[in-house]
Motif scaffolding. Structure first.
Motif, short mmCIF file in Angstrom:
data_model
loop_
_atom_site.label_atom_id
_atom_site.label_comp_id
_atom_site.label_asym_id
_atom_site.label_seq_id
_atom_site.Cartn_x
_atom_site.Cartn_y
_atom_site.Cartn_z
N GLU A 357 9.28 -28.38 -6.15
CA GLU A 357 10.16 -28.66 -5.01
C GLU A 357 9.41 -28.32 -3.72
N LYS A 381 9.51 -23.73 -7.31
CA LYS A 381 10.79 -24.13 -6.72
C LYS A 381 10.99 -23.39 -5.40
N THR A 386 18.70 -23.96 -6.83
CA THR A 386 18.11 -24.75 -7.91
C THR A 386 18.08 -23.92 -9.18
N VAL A 388 16.43 -23.37 -12.82
CA VAL A 388 15.25 -23.64 -13.63
C VAL A 388 15.38 -22.83 -14.91
#
Length: 471
Positions: A357, A381, A386, A388
């Motif tokens: 990202e 990231k 987000t 993960v």
């Protein structure tokens, strides 16, 4: 004389015109206007060649139904024309049921074939090449079938299509600005399948999907690009929005994408709020040896990237296999990246991460991917929201049973957790009598530390602790 035959067939209500072997010099367009049921065909060596400075289309069709053109050659003689506008081998307006099959059109100043405001048109098993424009330009054309053709050496596109219910299948597109161009021009483009084609050597993209560049036109949508092979294009598949209604509901599936100059598959918008790209499905593709990222969402949202094999990308500039890109204009958000295999097996690796990202990208879900063997790491990231989890090669959760031998003095036992960073959650459970009495637990980016107020007694493998940790 040729036009007189066409006029006679008009009076008769249709018929067939057959060209025998030879060259026929066309100084004025052969015109079919307001007629039906005409077939133009010929022997293998029948050539319609545009006269020097004729500056017109070779064949012009308007307001006509049920026309077949087959088994002839059309030479546009482009080097000896001086038009103020593009002239075409075959130009069709306001017509239906137009079928072009087994023809060879070349050296046209403009498109080899132009279709405007038509329905039910088919172009099959033909060779279209060496044009200063598009091989086929189809504006406001519904129910087009473009199948089994060879398009090469064009300046603009192999097929530029704006309309609905179209199949572009089993063709070869080689060279030019773009192989297949869909959208824009103020016409809603939807329900198009681009299937089983080969795309090579395009300076912009093998397939370019654009938003409709006019106000109050709904987004380009319901496009399927599947089972194609792309080689040596600037980008294999490029979806772009900027100022208008955007792009949605696109499926990119089971394509092979090799050696793109920049990105392999890219979907991007400059205005994610007003010109969104969303509801994309990018699934089952092989993307390798791209100059930059293999698959890239630029400020796109609500999309799925799943079950792709993405490897050895970043050949020009180190890049991830899959990139969720963001910057000051916005981020890639609410996307699912699931079940992909991203790796680099080169001696000198260029794919820096499996998945990454950037910028303000956030609220993405990245799960069940295999991201081993990339240059710098598996996943990076930036989004606070987000998720993960459950990726191979990027451990965010782990568990096990640790066994120690107590000595009656040691009150802290360190367990290597193997996670990518310090866990936010740790659970430990004593699995033996001598392991009971745990006081508290701490962790850093390498270890879980199990602490006792009173040291466990001496023994061999007598301190057994079950543990679970997640980032």
């Amino acid at each position: 004389m040729i036009q007189k035959v066409i006029n006679r067939l008009t009076v008769l209500g249709g018929g067939k015109m057959y060209f025998t072997t030879g060259s026929y010099i066309i100084s004025k367009s052969l015109t079919l206007d307001g007629i039906a049921n005409i077939t133009i065909t010929g022997s293998k060596e029948a050539i319609l060649k545009l006269a020097d400075n004729a500056n017109c289309h070779v064949i012009y069709i308007n307001n006509t139904r049920r026309v077949r053109i087959e088994k002839i050659e059309i030479n546009g003689n482009k080097n000896n024309q001086t038009p103020s506008d593009g002239i075409r081998g075959i130009e069709v307006w306001n017509s239906s049921d137009i079928f072009i099959r087994n023809i060879y059109i070349h050296d046209t100043y403009g498109a080899t074939i132009g279709l405007h405001d038509c329905t039910r048109a088919g172009i099959y098993n033909s060779v279209l090449e060496n044009t200063n424009g598009d091989c086929t330009f189809a504006f406001n054309v519904d129910y087009l079938k473009f199948v089994g053709n060879v398009c090469k050496d064009y300046v603009d596109t192999g097929v530029a299509h704006f309309g609905k219910y179209t199949v572009i299948a089993n063709n070869i597109f080689d060279g030019g600005y773009c192989g297949v161009y869909l959208g824009t021009a103020g016409v809603k483009t939807e329900e198009v399948a681009v299937v089983g084609n080969v795309f090579r050597n395009h300076t912009t993209a093998g397939v370019k999907i654009d938003e409709p560049k006019e106000e109050n036109v709904e987004p380009t949508e319901k496009i399927t690009v599947a089972g194609n092979t792309f080689e040596y294009c600037n980008a294999a598949i490029w979806m772009e929005a900027k100022d208008y209604s955007g792009i949605r509901n696109i499926v990119i599936a089971n394509n092979v994408v090799l050696a793109s100059t920049k990105k392999g598959i890219i979907a991007g918008t400059l205005s994610p709020d007003t010109s969104p790209i969303y509801k994309l499905v990018i699934i089952g593709n092989i993307v390798a040896y791209s100059g930059e990222a293999g698959i890239c969402l630029v400020r796109a949202k609500h999309s799925l990237i799943a079950n792709n094999i993405v490897y050895n990308n970043g050949q020009s500039t180190p890049n991830p296999g899959i990139l969720l890109y963001g910057d000051d204009y916005g981020g890639a958000t609410y996307n699912y990246v699931i079940g992909n295999k991203c790796f680099d097996d080169q001696a000198t690796k260029t794919q820096n991460y499996g998945i990454a990202e950037s910028g303000p990208s956030d609220y993405n879900i990245i799960m069940f991917n295999d991201v081993r063997e990339n240059k710098n790491g598996g996943i990076t990231k930036v989004g606070a929201n987000t998720i993960v989890k459950h990726n191979i090669g990027f451990l965010t959760e782990n568990s096990g049973v640790a066994v120690f031998s107590g000595d009656g003095a040691t009150t802290q036992f360190a367990i290597a957790h193997g996670l990518v960073s310090t866990p936010s959650k740790v659970l430990v459970t004593p699995m033996s009598a001598d392991a009971k009495g745990i006081s508290y637990v701490t962790a850093d980016d390498t270890y879980i530390y199990v602490n006792y107020d009173t040291a466990p007694p001496s023994g061999t493998d007598n301190v057994k602790i079950s543990w679970y940790a997640e980032v």
